[in-house]
Design a protein around this motif. Structure first.
Motif, PDB file in Angstrom:
ATOM      1  N   GLU A 175     -23.929  26.174  11.757  1.00  0.00           N
ATOM      2  CA  GLU A 175     -23.310  25.384  10.687  1.00  0.00           C
ATOM      3  C   GLU A 175     -21.802  25.400  10.824  1.00  0.00           C
ATOM      4  O   GLU A 175     -21.133  24.385  10.600  1.00  0.00           O
ATOM      5  CB  GLU A 175     -23.723  25.927   9.318  1.00  0.00           C
ATOM      6  N   GLU A 176     -21.257  26.556  11.187  1.00  0.00           N
ATOM      7  CA  GLU A 176     -19.812  26.638  11.398  1.00  0.00           C
ATOM      8  C   GLU A 176     -19.404  25.780  12.584  1.00  0.00           C
ATOM      9  O   GLU A 176     -18.386  25.101  12.554  1.00  0.00           O
ATOM     10  CB  GLU A 176     -19.396  28.087  11.632  1.00  0.00           C
ATOM     11  N   ASP A 177     -20.182  25.807  13.643  1.00  0.00           N
ATOM     12  CA  ASP A 177     -19.890  24.982  14.815  1.00  0.00           C
ATOM     13  C   ASP A 177     -19.943  23.495  14.454  1.00  0.00           C
ATOM     14  O   ASP A 177     -19.089  22.716  14.880  1.00  0.00           O
ATOM     15  CB  ASP A 177     -20.890  25.271  15.944  1.00  0.00           C
ATOM     16  N   ALA A 178     -20.930  23.135  13.644  1.00  0.00           N
ATOM     17  CA  ALA A 178     -21.060  21.732  13.228  1.00  0.00           C
ATOM     18  C   ALA A 178     -19.853  21.333  12.389  1.00  0.00           C
ATOM     19  O   ALA A 178     -19.297  20.236  12.536  1.00  0.00           O
ATOM     20  CB  ALA A 178     -22.358  21.534  12.452  1.00  0.00           C
ATOM     21  N   GLN A 179     -19.432  22.231  11.482  1.00  0.00           N
ATOM     22  CA  GLN A 179     -18.266  21.945  10.630  1.00  0.00           C
ATOM     23  C   GLN A 179     -17.015  21.826  11.490  1.00  0.00           C
ATOM     24  O   GLN A 179     -16.189  20.944  11.267  1.00  0.00           O
ATOM     25  CB  GLN A 179     -18.102  23.047   9.573  1.00  0.00           C
ATOM     26  N   GLU A 192     -12.922  18.579  14.039  1.00  0.00           N
ATOM     27  CA  GLU A 192     -12.288  18.141  15.281  1.00  0.00           C
ATOM     28  C   GLU A 192     -12.362  16.613  15.412  1.00  0.00           C
ATOM     29  O   GLU A 192     -11.401  15.975  15.818  1.00  0.00           O
ATOM     30  CB  GLU A 192     -12.966  18.821  16.478  1.00  0.00           C
ATOM     31  N   ARG A 193     -13.491  16.028  15.062  1.00  0.00           N
ATOM     32  CA  ARG A 193     -13.622  14.557  15.100  1.00  0.00           C
ATOM     33  C   ARG A 193     -12.645  13.915  14.133  1.00  0.00           C
ATOM     34  O   ARG A 193     -12.019  12.899  14.446  1.00  0.00           O
ATOM     35  CB  ARG A 193     -15.057  14.149  14.743  1.00  0.00           C
TER      36      ARG A 193
END
Length: 145
Positions: free
Chosen positions: A14-18, A23-24
């Motif tokens: 979830e942290e990576d997705a956030q 970043e996007r």
């Protein structure tokens, strides 16, 4: 009493997705800024081109107006000269008619045959003038006020 609320546990994915979403967003914001900068540069270039075109067209207009004024002056001068020449032609034609009438009288009185040429109408048919072209000096200032 202090109570501490435990922070919700997030998994690493979830942290990576956030982080990816953040970043996007950051990349999109940078892309938008760059696009806006290019747009402003294009707009400024277009404005500079238009200002340059305005300057060039004003110079052309000025040159054309100078030419129009010059041609207008030349036209007025030539029209004045033409009027002088027309008046001279009419005066000379009248003189020639008078002289021809005198010659007709002399011819009748003397009985001698004289070769009296017909007087062409110089205004209607200037190509029929049989007189050699000789300069007639006159001033165009005669008709100026």
């Amino acid at each position: 009493m202090s109570s501490s609320v435990p922070a919700p546990q997030t998994s690493g994915s979830e942290e990576d997705a956030q982080l990816m979403v953040d970043e996007r967003k950051r990349k999109r914001m940078l892309s938008n800024r760059e696009s806006a900068r290019r747009s402003r540069m294009r707009k400024q270039q277009h404005l500079d081109d238009l200002l340059s075109q305005v300057t060039r067209l004003k110079e052309e207009k000025s040159q054309i107006l100078m030419q129009v004024n010059l041609f207008t002056e030349q036209y007025a001068r030539l029209e004045s000269e033409n009027m002088v020449l027309r008046t001279q032609v009419m005066e000379l034609t009248d003189r020639l008619r008078s002289l021809n009438s005198v010659l007709h009288i002399v011819e009748e009185l003397s009985g001698l045959a004289m070769d009296i040429p017909e007087i062409p109408d110089p205004i209607l048919k200037p190509w029929q003038l049989r007189c050699p072209a000789q300069p007639i000096t006159a001033s165009a200032n005669v008709f100026q006020c």
